[in-house]
Design an enzyme around this catalytic site. Structure first.
Site, PDB file in Angstrom:
ATOM      1  N   THR A 117      36.582  46.955  35.925  1.00 24.60           N
ATOM      2  CA  THR A 117      37.546  45.877  35.778  1.00 24.60           C
ATOM      3  C   THR A 117      38.906  46.476  36.096  1.00 24.60           C
ATOM      4  O   THR A 117      39.088  47.696  36.099  1.00 24.60           O
ATOM      5  CB  THR A 117      37.535  45.306  34.349  1.00 24.60           C
ATOM      6  OG1 THR A 117      37.551  46.389  33.419  1.00 24.60           O
ATOM      7  CG2 THR A 117      36.325  44.434  34.109  1.00 24.60           C
ATOM      8  N   TYR A 138      42.387  29.323  50.282  1.00 23.01           N
ATOM      9  CA  TYR A 138      40.949  29.598  50.390  1.00 23.01           C
ATOM     10  C   TYR A 138      40.723  30.657  51.452  1.00 23.01           C
ATOM     11  O   TYR A 138      41.267  30.572  52.550  1.00 23.01           O
ATOM     12  CB  TYR A 138      40.181  28.325  50.767  1.00 23.01           C
ATOM     13  CG  TYR A 138      39.371  27.823  49.602  1.00 23.01           C
ATOM     14  CD1 TYR A 138      38.400  28.639  49.023  1.00 23.01           C
ATOM     15  CD2 TYR A 138      39.589  26.563  49.059  1.00 23.01           C
ATOM     16  CE1 TYR A 138      37.672  28.200  47.920  1.00 23.01           C
ATOM     17  CE2 TYR A 138      38.855  26.124  47.962  1.00 23.01           C
ATOM     18  CZ  TYR A 138      37.900  26.946  47.402  1.00 23.01           C
ATOM     19  OH  TYR A 138      37.182  26.526  46.321  1.00 23.01           O
ATOM     20  N   ARG A 158      43.611  40.615  35.428  1.00 20.10           N
ATOM     21  CA  ARG A 158      42.191  40.409  35.110  1.00 20.10           C
ATOM     22  C   ARG A 158      41.415  40.356  36.416  1.00 20.10           C
ATOM     23  O   ARG A 158      41.817  39.666  37.356  1.00 20.10           O
ATOM     24  CB  ARG A 158      41.976  39.089  34.371  1.00 20.10           C
ATOM     25  CG  ARG A 158      42.638  39.033  33.027  1.00 20.10           C
ATOM     26  CD  ARG A 158      41.938  38.078  32.083  1.00 20.10           C
ATOM     27  NE  ARG A 158      40.877  38.764  31.390  1.00 20.10           N
ATOM     28  CZ  ARG A 158      41.066  39.645  30.395  1.00 20.10           C
ATOM     29  NH1 ARG A 158      42.275  39.950  29.978  1.00 20.10           N
ATOM     30  NH2 ARG A 158      40.054  40.222  29.809  1.00 20.10           N
ATOM     31  N   GLU A 160      37.309  32.350  51.978  1.00 23.55           N
ATOM     32  CA  GLU A 160      35.910  32.831  51.939  1.00 23.55           C
ATOM     33  C   GLU A 160      35.653  33.706  53.158  1.00 23.55           C
ATOM     34  O   GLU A 160      36.060  33.375  54.270  1.00 23.55           O
ATOM     35  CB  GLU A 160      34.946  31.643  51.882  1.00 23.55           C
ATOM     36  CG  GLU A 160      34.904  31.058  50.479  1.00 23.55           C
ATOM     37  CD  GLU A 160      34.049  29.811  50.358  1.00 23.55           C
ATOM     38  OE1 GLU A 160      32.937  29.796  50.911  1.00 23.55           O
ATOM     39  OE2 GLU A 160      34.507  28.872  49.694  1.00 23.55           O
ATOM     40  N   LYS A 171      42.020  46.883  32.239  1.00 19.99           N
ATOM     41  CA  LYS A 171      41.955  47.714  31.028  1.00 19.99           C
ATOM     42  C   LYS A 171      42.906  48.910  31.193  1.00 19.99           C
ATOM     43  O   LYS A 171      44.099  48.681  31.348  1.00 19.99           O
ATOM     44  CB  LYS A 171      40.499  48.132  30.770  1.00 19.99           C
ATOM     45  CG  LYS A 171      39.568  46.921  30.491  1.00 19.99           C
ATOM     46  CD  LYS A 171      38.199  47.363  30.035  1.00 19.99           C
ATOM     47  CE  LYS A 171      37.323  46.194  29.636  1.00 19.99           C
ATOM     48  NZ  LYS A 171      36.538  45.627  30.742  1.00 19.99           N
ATOM     49  N   ASP A 231      29.636  52.255  35.749  1.00 21.93           N
ATOM     50  CA  ASP A 231      30.557  51.173  35.389  1.00 21.93           C
ATOM     51  C   ASP A 231      31.666  51.814  34.569  1.00 21.93           C
ATOM     52  O   ASP A 231      31.483  52.112  33.385  1.00 21.93           O
ATOM     53  CB  ASP A 231      29.796  50.106  34.581  1.00 21.93           C
ATOM     54  CG  ASP A 231      30.718  49.006  34.060  1.00 21.93           C
ATOM     55  OD1 ASP A 231      31.950  49.150  34.172  1.00 21.93           O
ATOM     56  OD2 ASP A 231      30.190  48.011  33.523  1.00 21.93           O
TER      57      ASP A 231
HETATM   58  N1  DSN Z   1      35.160  42.858  26.747  1.00 20.85           N
HETATM   59  C1  DSN Z   1      35.096  44.228  27.173  1.00 20.85           C
HETATM   60  C2  DSN Z   1      35.465  45.145  26.073  1.00 20.85           C
HETATM   61  O1  DSN Z   1      36.163  44.704  25.184  1.00 20.85           O
HETATM   62  O2  DSN Z   1      35.085  46.295  26.083  1.00 20.85           O
HETATM   63  C3  DSN Z   1      33.807  44.496  27.723  1.00 20.85           C
HETATM   64  O3  DSN Z   1      33.443  43.421  28.549  1.00 20.85           O
END
Ligand code: DSN
Length: 418
Positions: free
Chosen positions: A227, A55, A236, A57, A230, A201
């Site tokens: 994120t 933890y 993740r 925080e 990707k 974003d």
């Molecule tokens: N799930 C993502 C995508 O597939 O583009 C977006 O959140």
């Protein structure tokens, strides 16, 4: 009884069997969903490391729990690497995923009910860019800039017109199904003209950005989220980047206003992924992702398919399958039968429902991680065309599935699931 050192197979044979099946599925099918990728074994190992137990925080040097001397060093490394990688003054690596990261940004910059200008989910935006089924659409007054009805591209004149009319407090750029470059400097000029914050974003394209194959929003946007799983090919999770002047507002929005305990194992894995993304090989990878997407788009076009905007500049494309007489849902489920894993997707000005759709979204990040190049993209386009043309013939689909499986045998990825 302590079972700390047992493997998953010994501890939980049911989950072990399912993970083995998932490993086989990944090995024998084509992963063409543009938001997915294969993280390295080092990144995966970090997500399953002992850092999961702690933890923490608070932030490095200011925690609400003792025992964080090494956790602090690891989170600080993740922060410093993120800043260096993107050229940012400020980074927060605690957001649990893209949705929470965006929630933190709105929390830091906006009051409830304020106007935000973004791209509609139905035209390629994202749930958290003001969809009415999402918190963002309920809490703030979102208005959208439509893409051009003919070219399906973002038209900066239209963005400016809507901005002048609606006077938003914030403009959001970035998308989850837009195949062209985003002109961050043009968005900045409009944000300045109307006195709005600019929020980018870049979840889909952050790997391309750090490799220099897509423009970087950082000199232009006030705040950026991405994120990490990707094109960036990490675990993740997500991160927020900004300027020092917004550090306090963003830090307190993430903790304690939106999140509590950060996931330190994922933060350590982000640090490993950022280190990987700084290597010359990552640049070559991102260049290949874009080159592969271009070849796949051209090959599909040659076979008579219509792509929204007519092609791609990045890692993804959206194929208008309605023009070939089928729905997105029929096309995606047919492709899945042959081992081509995609997702159905709305096309701009779609008249079909989000569950049916008129398009299929494809991307090259995962298969490029597996080592595929331009010639493999030609094969994929041919398999797709054959599959969609023979969608009622189980024997034809099975034959394609076997060819794909044989082809994939030359592209090993993981030797085990953990
Ligand atoms: N799930 C993502 C995508 O597939 O583009 C977006 O959140």
């Amino acid at each position: 009884m302590h079972h700390f050192t047992r493997s998953i197979a010994e501890q939980d044979p049911t989950i072990h069997a399912l993970l083995e099946k998932e490993l086989h599925r990944l090995g024998t099918t084509l992963q063409l969903i543009p938001s997915e990728n294969f993280a390295s074994k080092a990144v995966l190992a970090a997500t399953g490391s002992i850092a999961s137990n702690k933890y923490a925080e608070g932030y490095p040097g200011r925690r609400y729990y003792e025992g964080n001397e090494y956790i602090d060093q690891m989170e600080q490394l993740a922060i410093d690497r993120a800043k260096l990688l993107f050229g940012a003054e400020y980074a927060n690596v605690q957001p649990l995923s893209g949705g929470p990261a965006n929630m933190c940004v709105y929390e830091a910059f906006l009051q409830e009910g304020e106007t935000v200008l973004s791209m509609d989910l139905a035209q390629g935006g994202h749930l958290t860019h003001g969809a009415m089924v999402n918190f963002s659409g309920k809490k703030y007054r979102f208005v959208h800039y439509p893409v051009d009805p003919v070219t399906h591209r973002i038209d900066m004149h239209t963005v400016r017109e809507v901005a002048l009319r609606e006077k938003p407090r914030m403009i959001v750029c970035g998308a989850s199904a837009y195949p062209r470059l985003i002109d961050f400097s043009a968005f900045r000029a409009i944000a300045d003209e109307v006195g709005a914050y600019l929020f980018a974003d870049v979840s889909h394209i952050s790997g391309l950005i750090v490799a220099g194959v897509h423009p970087n929003p950082l000199p232009f946007a006030d705040v950026v989220t991405t994120t990490t799983h990707k094109t960036l090919r990490g675990p993740r999770g997500a991160l927020i980047l900004s300027r020092q002047e917004f550090a306090k507002a963003l830090d307190s929005a993430v903790f304690p206003r939106i999140q509590a305990g950060p996931h330190q194992n994922m933060i350590v894995a982000k640090a490993v992924a950022f280190h990987e993304a700084m290597q010359p090989e990552f640049r070559q990878y991102a260049e290949q992702v874009v080159a592969n997407a271009k070849v796949l788009a051209e090959a599909l076009t040659e076979k008579g398919y219509t792509l929204t905007t007519g092609g791609t500049d990045n890692h993804l494309m959206v194929v208008n399958v309605a023009a070939k007489g089928m729905t997105g849902s029929e096309a995606a489920s047919t492709l899945a039968k042959t081992g081509m894993v995609t997702n159905k997707n709305m096309i701009p000005y779609d008249t079909a429902s989000p569950f049916v759709t008129s398009g299929v979204r494809l991307g090259t990040p995962a298969m490029t991680s597996r080592g595929m190049q331009e010639a493999d993209m030609q094969h994929i386009a041919t398999w797709m065309d054959r599959a969609l043309s023979a969608r009622d013939r189980a024997d034809a689909l099975l034959a394609i599935r076997q060819e794909i499986e044989e082809h994939l045998a030359s592209f090993p990825i993981y030797d085990s699931y953990a």
